[in-house]
Design an enzyme around this catalytic site. Structure first.
Site, PDB file in Angstrom:
ATOM      1  N   GLU A   1       0.833  -1.195   0.000  1.00  0.00           N
ATOM      2  CA  GLU A   1       0.000   0.000   0.000  1.00  0.00           C
ATOM      3  C   GLU A   1       0.871   1.250   0.000  1.00  0.00           C
ATOM      4  OE1 GLU A   1      -4.091  -1.434   2.274  1.00  0.00           O
ATOM      5  OE2 GLU A   1      -2.772   0.015   3.251  1.00  0.00           O
ATOM      6  N   CYS A   2       0.712   2.082  -0.992  1.00  0.00           N
ATOM      7  CA  CYS A   2       1.346   3.400  -1.082  1.00  0.00           C
ATOM      8  C   CYS A   2       2.866   3.301  -0.981  1.00  0.00           C
ATOM      9  CB  CYS A   2       0.763   4.344  -0.032  1.00  0.00           C
ATOM     10  SG  CYS A   2       1.045   6.089  -0.404  1.00  0.00           S
ATOM     11  N   ALA A   3       3.436   3.421   0.204  1.00  0.00           N
ATOM     12  CA  ALA A   3       4.883   3.313   0.347  1.00  0.00           C
ATOM     13  C   ALA A   3       5.372   1.966  -0.167  1.00  0.00           C
ATOM     14  CB  ALA A   3       5.284   3.497   1.811  1.00  0.00           C
TER      15      ALA A   3
ATOM     16  N   SER B   1      -0.806  -0.820  -4.677  1.00  0.00           N
ATOM     17  CA  SER B   1      -1.661   0.318  -4.993  1.00  0.00           C
ATOM     18  C   SER B   1      -1.331   1.477  -4.077  1.00  0.00           C
ATOM     19  CB  SER B   1      -3.132  -0.095  -4.814  1.00  0.00           C
ATOM     20  OG  SER B   1      -3.980   1.016  -4.785  1.00  0.00           O
TER      21      SER B   1
END
Length: 803
Positions: free
Chosen positions: A334-336, A430
């Site tokens: 997620e993200c990072a 994502s």
């Protein structure tokens, strides 16, 4: 009706009034009094809960009606506040500010109503006096279902200023329970995505907040306000009610943490545990590899862009993750985590499992998103929609267009009509953060995949060769060692005496005598020689010093590829064929800037001709001759006076039983040797290793090594003949080990059955190009060969079926 903890919501008219300072300080001050404090944060924020965790000594949790639904707010609160004396809930933005266009849905006021909790309003009064009372009056009357039970004044300029504001608010009948002076230097520092996470700071700032709150706020009055909260009719949320273990296994899931990965919802770990998994924390900045025996990987939020250089420097972990993700390890990022899996972040090399680069963008991307799955993936199901939150200032780009957002196929989510991230059956990466408590089916699907992966590894071994595997990992106490290719059980007595006699242990090592001895032994210039701490160091130096494309000829000793992966390289593989006797056909090998090959090759024992090696199309050819001193006469060695574009690695480990000393060397092109020397750390070759090199390369030692090599030829013939007698066909070769396909006995690995009969062997599936029925057997004595082959014959007679 369930009696819930005394509770209080810390709110403000807008962001910047000091909610985090007061909430965190209050948690710390109450904890210092010996109270058990349950910390919460309204909304999706992941930085403030880090401060709350340090202040309260319990996990900071988020309460978000948008991400989890209204019905789950009270149960999640009850779950997180069990066995506590008081709950402190920090609000988000202004008291009534929620999701845009929703009339305040998800706001602090919304959560206060759902929890029936009184509100303590923090007001920054640095630019006002009596007007603060009008602000408080409006906030307290805007929604009759929200009780503003008290006020904290922040940024008071003087006693006179404080009295003016207090007197005005007193007219409203709302108590002022404290005032923080403007001179306090206790605010947390900020950067591009808000406050600097607590994990990147020491706890002195938290203590300062607690001390300031204790000194300037009336804690008894605040406790009294919290005690006025009504009972809640709810049952605490229980993760075991929404997920279940899909098998009796307890597979391990590696969970990223540390300074670069600071965020995940507390319920994520709890759901994984309830689904039969064991979360294992690792730090991508410092841990050299993933934890052992993991069957899943969870990479959450954080700041890889801030710590990109440190993350990039951890080459071994990057290579390990790249190999395992590409090999099918179930992975959620997620993200990072998405950024970390890319090839680069702001020019710093990352894992490289996703073909994209990332960089800091010009604007902040933030907000709730409705996310739909376009296909069935690791987490999503076609047409299914979940709600998440996006919060980043980075952009993922295509190399061809540095301004356009990269579009993957298939995308992880369609976010309000646009594609985001990438997803497959084993990877879901994502920008979107999803609270799994609100969508527990995602946790269940990930756990299902983790359990399936663990089952597959248990039955069939890892998906793909483990290039980090070494034969010593196949050893166990009490087993006869056919796994490790060391010719003797210990160094000869004369060498032990050399190693321990008259050695100056107090001085830093000097490799000059070793360099002279190596050059004299091979008849080359000293500029063509570099002593190293074993072949492993040589592989590492080559991977770092010699750039460009790289290729490894397999089956091959896998430390070559492991070193390239650790250096952030992505080498090609050229597989030699079993039906061709693993022969090297140089014209079939693709061109690469760097080609690495063994001779004689481990594990095949095939000795390639020096002429064929010279025909390889490469700028640099590296030949691992670790076993060449086991070949009588060493006729096919590539070492010569002219080695332009060539490097040869040698090891003293095999013949002289010096694995613990780490003694080896490189001979080759002087220009290449200089490049390796620049990469080598000072004093990496120890004094015992220098002593060993000098001693083992004397004329008398050479005669002993030649005698051992000739003996090894006969012992190899003995083992090969015994294998033939039970219907096995070992690969013809020259080195002191034998590669054999045991599929006529059993199509699965015989490693464990042989261990049960007292023998350790090197399993073939750890070499690219081989499968589990292949075994590499070190040459030992005829009596040991007899016992091993007898055990194989017994297994041939027994029933052997695939798992």
């Amino acid at each position: 009706m369930v009696r819930c903890t005394a509770r209080l919501v810390i709110a403000a008219p807008a962001s910047g009034h000091g909610k985090t300072t007061v909430a965190t300080g209050l948690m710390a001050a109450l904890s210092s009094r010996g109270l058990a404090v349950a910390p919460f944060k309204v909304g999706p924020d992941y930085i403030d809960p880090g401060y709350h965790t340090l202040a309260a000594g319990r996990p900071g949790r988020n309460l978000d009606p948008v991400l989890c639904g209204e019905a789950l707010v009270a149960p999640l609160f009850a779950h997180g506040s069990q066995d506590c004396d008081i709950a402190v809930i920090e609000g988000v933005m202004g008291l009534f500010d929620g999701r845009l266009g929703s009339r305040g849905f998800g706001s602090t006021a919304h959560v206060a109503r759902l929890l029936k909790a009184p509100v303590l309003l923090v007001v920054d009064v640095r630019h006002t006096s009596r007007s603060a009372a009008a602000l408080v009056a409006g906030m307290s009357s805007f929604d009759p279902d929200v009780e503003v039970a008290g006020v904290v004044l922040n940024q008071i300029g003087s006693p006179r200023h404080e009295k003016e504001v207090r007197d005005a608010i007193a007219e409203l009948g709302i108590p002022v329970v404290g005032a923080l002076p403007r001179t306090l230097a206790i605010e947390a520092p900020s950067r591009h995505l808000g406050l600097v996470p607590a994990a990147e700071r020491d706890d002195s700032g938290i203590r300062a907040m607690g001390e300031a709150v204790a000194a300037h706020l009336d804690l008894d009055a605040i406790l009294a306000l919290a005690g006025t909260a009504e009972d809640l009719a709810c049952t605490p949320w229980t993760p075991g009610d929404v997920v279940a273990p899909p098998s009796a296994r307890r597979p391990r899931v590696a969970v990223a943490a540390g300074r670069a990965f600071t965020f995940r919802y507390a319920e994520t770990d709890e759901l994984l545990v309830a689904a039969g998994c064991e979360p294992v924390i690792f730090d991508p900045m410092t841990d050299p590899s993933l934890p052992d025996d993991v069957s899943g990987l969870w990479l959450g939020g954080g700041f890889p862009e801030v710590h990109a250089s440190d993350l990039h420097a951890n080459h071994t972990l990057l290579a390990d993750i790249r190999q395992q993700v590409n090999g099918g390890l179930p992975t959620v990022a997620e993200c990072a985590g998405l950024l970390y899996l890319c090839e680069q972040v702001d020019g710093h090399g990352m894992v490289g499992a996703i073909p994209a680069t990332a960089h800091m963008g010009a604007r902040l991307t933030m907000g709730y998103r409705n996310a739909t799955s376009a296909e069935d993936t690791l987490l999503g199901r076609i047409g299914e929609t979940v709600t998440g939150h996006e919060f980043h200032r980075t952009v993922i780009t295509d190399d061809a267009d540095a301004t356009a957002t990269r579009r993957f196929d298939p995308a992880a989510w369609i976010l309000d009509g646009r594609a985001d991230g990438i997803a497959t059956a084993t990877l879901h990466a994502s920008y979107l953060h999803v609270h799994w408590a609100g969508h527990p089916q995602l946790a269940q699907r990930f756990a299902d995949a983790v359990h399936q992966h663990a089952a597959a590894v248990e039955c069939f071994g890892p998906s793909g060769p483990d290039v980090w595997h070494h034969g010593d990992r196949d050893l166990r106490a009490g087993l006869v060692d056919f796994a490790v290719n060391v010719r003797r059980p210990r160094p000869p007595d004369w060498l032990m005496e050399e190693l321990t006699r008259d050695v100056d242990w107090a001085s830093y090592p000097d490799a000059t005598p070793a360099r002279k001895a190596i050059a004299a032994h091979h008849g080359v210039e000293e500029a063509m020689v570099l002593p190293v701490a074993g072949a492993a160091e040589a592989f590492t130096l080559i991977a770092r010093a010699i750039g460009g494309s790289s290729l490894v000829v397999h089956p091959q000793f896998t430390e070559t590829e492991a070193a390239l992966l650790a250096a952030g390289r992505n080498p090609q593989r050229h597989l030699l064929r079993a039906d061709d006797g693993f022969a090297l056909h140089p014209l079939d090998v693709p061109h690469a800037d760097l080609v690495m090959v063994g001779n004689p090759t481990n594990p095949t024992a095939v000795l390639h001709t020096s002429a064929s090696l010279r025909q390889l199309e490469a700028e640099v050819v590296v030949v691992d001759e670790a076993f060449m001193d086991c070949i009588p006469g060493q006729a096919e060695s590539l070492i010569s006076a002219d080695m332009t574009g060539q490097l040869v690695l040698r090891s003293l480990t095999k013949t002289w039983a010096l694995a613990g000393i780490r003694a080896g060397y490189v001979v080759g092109d002087p220009a290449l040797i200089r490049l390796l020397t620049l990469q080598q750390p000072p004093w990496s070759v120890s004094t015992p290793a220098v002593t060993a090199m000098v001693a083992c390369l004397r004329d008398g030692s050479r005669l002993e090594a030649d005698a051992l090599a000739r003996e090894g030829v006969f012992h190899r013939m003995d083992l090969a003949e015994r294998l033939h007698q039970i219907g096995l066909s070992p690969v013809p070769g020259s080195a002191p080990f034998v590669l054999v396909d045991t599929s006529p006995i059993c199509t699965t690995s015989l490693r464990e059955p042989l261990a049960g009969k007292g023998f350790a062997v090197r399993r073939g599936e750890t070499f690219p190009g081989l499968g589990p029925s292949w075994l590499r057997l070190a040459v030992r004595t005829p009596s040991q060969h007899h016992r091993l082959v007898e055990a194989l014959a017994q297994l041939k007679e027994e029933t052997c079926t695939q798992p």
